[in-house]
Design a protein around this motif. Sequence first.
Motif, PDB file in Angstrom:
ATOM      1  N   GLY A  46      -0.009 -16.657  16.961  1.00 16.50           N
ATOM      2  CA  GLY A  46      -0.004 -15.663  16.094  1.00 16.50           C
ATOM      3  C   GLY A  46      -0.685 -15.427  14.705  1.00 16.50           C
ATOM      4  N   SER A  47      -0.911 -16.731  14.285  1.00 13.69           N
ATOM      5  CA  SER A  47      -1.658 -16.761  12.950  1.00 13.69           C
ATOM      6  C   SER A  47      -3.224 -16.432  13.029  1.00 13.69           C
ATOM      7  CB  SER A  47      -1.266 -18.109  12.394  1.00 13.69           C
ATOM      8  OG  SER A  47      -2.032 -19.196  13.015  1.00 13.69           O
ATOM      9  N   LEU A  48      -3.724 -16.829  14.140  1.00  9.36           N
ATOM     10  CA  LEU A  48      -5.057 -16.483  14.472  1.00  9.36           C
ATOM     11  C   LEU A  48      -5.547 -15.265  13.921  1.00  9.36           C
ATOM     12  CD1 LEU A  48      -5.713 -18.242  17.836  1.00  9.36           C
ATOM     13  CD2 LEU A  48      -6.380 -19.088  15.533  1.00  9.36           C
ATOM     14  N   PRO A  49      -5.153 -13.963  14.225  1.00  7.78           N
ATOM     15  CA  PRO A  49      -5.490 -12.901  13.682  1.00  7.78           C
ATOM     16  C   PRO A  49      -5.628 -12.890  11.984  1.00  7.78           C
ATOM     17  CG  PRO A  49      -4.086 -12.180  15.174  1.00  7.78           C
ATOM     18  CD  PRO A  49      -4.187 -13.706  15.222  1.00  7.78           C
ATOM     19  N   ARG A  50      -4.674 -13.867  11.513  1.00  7.27           N
ATOM     20  CA  ARG A  50      -4.827 -13.502   9.911  1.00  7.27           C
ATOM     21  C   ARG A  50      -5.772 -14.459   9.267  1.00  7.27           C
ATOM     22  NH1 ARG A  50      -2.919 -17.304   6.832  1.00  7.27           N
ATOM     23  NH2 ARG A  50      -1.702 -17.922   8.290  1.00  7.27           N
ATOM     24  N   ILE A  51      -6.213 -15.640  10.036  1.00  8.52           N
ATOM     25  CA  ILE A  51      -7.322 -16.441   9.885  1.00  8.52           C
ATOM     26  C   ILE A  51      -8.578 -15.749  10.026  1.00  8.52           C
ATOM     27  CG2 ILE A  51      -8.323 -18.612  10.343  1.00  8.52           C
ATOM     28  CD1 ILE A  51      -5.716 -19.762  11.044  1.00  8.52           C
ATOM     29  N   ALA A  52      -8.686 -14.823  11.079  1.00 11.70           N
ATOM     30  CA  ALA A  52      -9.919 -14.191  11.272  1.00 11.70           C
ATOM     31  C   ALA A  52     -10.238 -13.148  10.206  1.00 11.70           C
ATOM     32  CB  ALA A  52      -9.753 -13.629  12.705  1.00 11.70           C
ATOM     33  N   LYS A  53      -8.943 -12.538   9.745  1.00 16.01           N
ATOM     34  CA  LYS A  53      -8.956 -11.434   8.620  1.00 16.01           C
ATOM     35  C   LYS A  53      -9.597 -12.044   7.537  1.00 16.01           C
ATOM     36  CE  LYS A  53      -6.438  -7.747   6.499  1.00 16.01           C
ATOM     37  NZ  LYS A  53      -5.241  -7.050   6.583  1.00 16.01           N
ATOM     38  N   ASP A  54      -9.120 -13.163   7.022  1.00 14.36           N
ATOM     39  CA  ASP A  54      -9.402 -13.910   6.026  1.00 14.36           C
ATOM     40  C   ASP A  54     -10.860 -14.241   5.937  1.00 14.36           C
ATOM     41  OD1 ASP A  54      -6.668 -13.652   4.830  1.00 14.36           O
ATOM     42  OD2 ASP A  54      -6.252 -15.794   5.112  1.00 14.36           O
ATOM     43  N   LEU A  55     -11.396 -14.706   7.054  1.00 13.71           N
ATOM     44  CA  LEU A  55     -12.905 -15.131   7.004  1.00 13.71           C
ATOM     45  C   LEU A  55     -13.696 -13.867   7.028  1.00 13.71           C
ATOM     46  CD1 LEU A  55     -12.632 -17.589  10.252  1.00 13.71           C
ATOM     47  CD2 LEU A  55     -13.289 -18.140   7.726  1.00 13.71           C
ATOM     48  N   ASP A  56     -13.245 -12.581   7.629  1.00 11.86           N
ATOM     49  CA  ASP A  56     -14.175 -11.600   7.390  1.00 11.86           C
ATOM     50  C   ASP A  56     -14.002 -10.887   6.218  1.00 11.86           C
ATOM     51  OD1 ASP A  56     -14.999 -11.868   9.979  1.00 11.86           O
ATOM     52  OD2 ASP A  56     -13.674 -10.530  11.055  1.00 11.86           O
ATOM     53  N   ASN A  57     -12.982 -10.877   5.498  1.00 15.11           N
ATOM     54  CA  ASN A  57     -12.932  -9.826   4.430  1.00 15.11           C
ATOM     55  C   ASN A  57     -12.365 -10.758   3.043  1.00 15.11           C
ATOM     56  OD1 ASN A  57     -12.866  -7.467   6.126  1.00 15.11           O
ATOM     57  ND2 ASN A  57     -10.798  -8.070   6.768  1.00 15.11           N
ATOM     58  N   GLY A  58     -12.453 -12.245   3.204  1.00 13.58           N
ATOM     59  CA  GLY A  58     -12.002 -12.674   2.051  1.00 13.58           C
ATOM     60  C   GLY A  58     -10.656 -13.238   1.915  1.00 13.58           C
ATOM     61  N   PRO A  59     -10.109 -14.355   1.361  1.00 13.34           N
ATOM     62  CA  PRO A  59      -8.946 -14.867   1.535  1.00 13.34           C
ATOM     63  C   PRO A  59      -7.729 -14.142   0.827  1.00 13.34           C
ATOM     64  CG  PRO A  59      -9.913 -16.112  -0.016  1.00 13.34           C
ATOM     65  CD  PRO A  59     -11.006 -15.267   0.592  1.00 13.34           C
ATOM     66  N   ALA A  60      -6.593 -14.119   1.522  1.00  9.73           N
ATOM     67  CA  ALA A  60      -5.417 -13.439   0.812  1.00  9.73           C
ATOM     68  C   ALA A  60      -5.208 -13.838  -0.859  1.00  9.73           C
ATOM     69  CB  ALA A  60      -4.008 -13.670   1.643  1.00  9.73           C
ATOM     70  N   ASP A  61      -4.584 -13.283  -1.375  1.00  7.07           N
ATOM     71  CA  ASP A  61      -4.227 -13.715  -3.016  1.00  7.07           C
ATOM     72  C   ASP A  61      -3.614 -15.167  -2.730  1.00  7.07           C
ATOM     73  OD1 ASP A  61      -5.372 -11.216  -3.915  1.00  7.07           O
ATOM     74  OD2 ASP A  61      -3.501 -10.382  -4.047  1.00  7.07           O
ATOM     75  N   THR A  62      -2.490 -15.393  -2.007  1.00 12.98           N
ATOM     76  CA  THR A  62      -1.766 -16.439  -2.099  1.00 12.98           C
ATOM     77  C   THR A  62      -1.833 -17.317  -0.466  1.00 12.98           C
ATOM     78  OG1 THR A  62      -0.300 -15.533  -3.856  1.00 12.98           O
ATOM     79  CG2 THR A  62       0.436 -17.631  -2.400  1.00 12.98           C
ATOM     80  N   ALA A  63      -2.221 -18.447  -0.572  1.00 17.43           N
ATOM     81  CA  ALA A  63      -2.071 -19.356   0.790  1.00 17.43           C
ATOM     82  C   ALA A  63      -0.525 -19.489   1.236  1.00 17.43           C
ATOM     83  CB  ALA A  63      -2.862 -20.331   0.430  1.00 17.43           C
ATOM     84  N   GLY A  64      -0.277 -19.160   2.440  1.00 14.45           N
ATOM     85  CA  GLY A  64       0.915 -19.137   2.923  1.00 14.45           C
ATOM     86  C   GLY A  64       1.347 -20.458   3.181  1.00 14.45           C
ATOM     87  N   SER A  65       0.455 -21.597   3.579  1.00 12.86           N
ATOM     88  CA  SER A  65       0.641 -22.859   3.571  1.00 12.86           C
ATOM     89  C   SER A  65      -0.698 -23.685   3.106  1.00 12.86           C
ATOM     90  CB  SER A  65       1.038 -23.255   5.090  1.00 12.86           C
ATOM     91  OG  SER A  65       1.420 -24.676   5.189  1.00 12.86           O
TER      92      SER A  65
END
Length: 285
Positions: free
Chosen positions: A208-227
């Motif tokens: 379930g974390s794969l869509p978030r990883i893909a979003k980070d790749l396409d749009n830049g990383p989130a402000d804070t890393a979850g892990s």
Amino acid sequence: MKTPVTVLGLGAMGTALARAFLAAGHPTTVWNRTPGRSPELDAVRAATAGEAIAASPLVIVCLLVDGTVRSTLDGIDLTGKTIVNLTNSTPDQARATAERVTTAGAQYVDGGIMAVPAMIGGPAAFIFYSGVPEAFDKHRADLSVLARPEYVGADPGLAALYDIALLSAMYGMFGGAQHALALIGSENVPAEPFTERFLLPWLTAMLGSLPRIAKDLDNGPADTAGSNLAMQAAAYDNLTDTSTAQGVDPMLLEPMGRLLRKAVAAEQGDADLAALVGLLRTPAG
């Protein structure tokens, strides 16, 4: 009248493809390098590859390796044919085959089958296609009897790239699962209940974390890393150390540990897992 189809290659997958065409009412001609393979098929059997290709406007190639495709097609008049190559290959091999087939007078479509033979003709199977768009559009309905067709572009190498990408993910997942089963088995824990109660639900949740990883790749990383990667790198030695202590070879785990340490050395310790993709794209050295 359904489009006549020729299937070159009657291994397990080729036989499944031929059966699907026959079940859908397509006049089907088959050829195999080993005569007599799959005698239960109610199809026209050609004595030679050239005879088989001449019988149909649509030719499906499903052989073992790229070299066999070359040796089978080279020297045969392909004028006016649509060649759909479903043999597993690399992107560069697909592009080279496309060039040879086009020079021989045919239109070329490459394919990557995302199914095992038993899935062909069923709702869960799909096949990547790339190559001449007009040829794919012309035969989309014909190809749909095999599996859901997914056209990914005019570059004939793209279907192979998508195929290899998904297979890479599959083997990585199974490699991790096999290591987990070897590890738990080192203490004689039964594999089946462990898999059903813990391994499968855990992997499903992690996917379930794969869509978030893909979003980070396409749009830049989130402000804070979850892990963050620094934390993961620091704890990763526990995986390999435990494996060694339990008598399990850590060979499947070690590459990820090296990648995590590389990320920290590159001052990406505060980043999340998506940052590892960029490190993989960096040429060695």
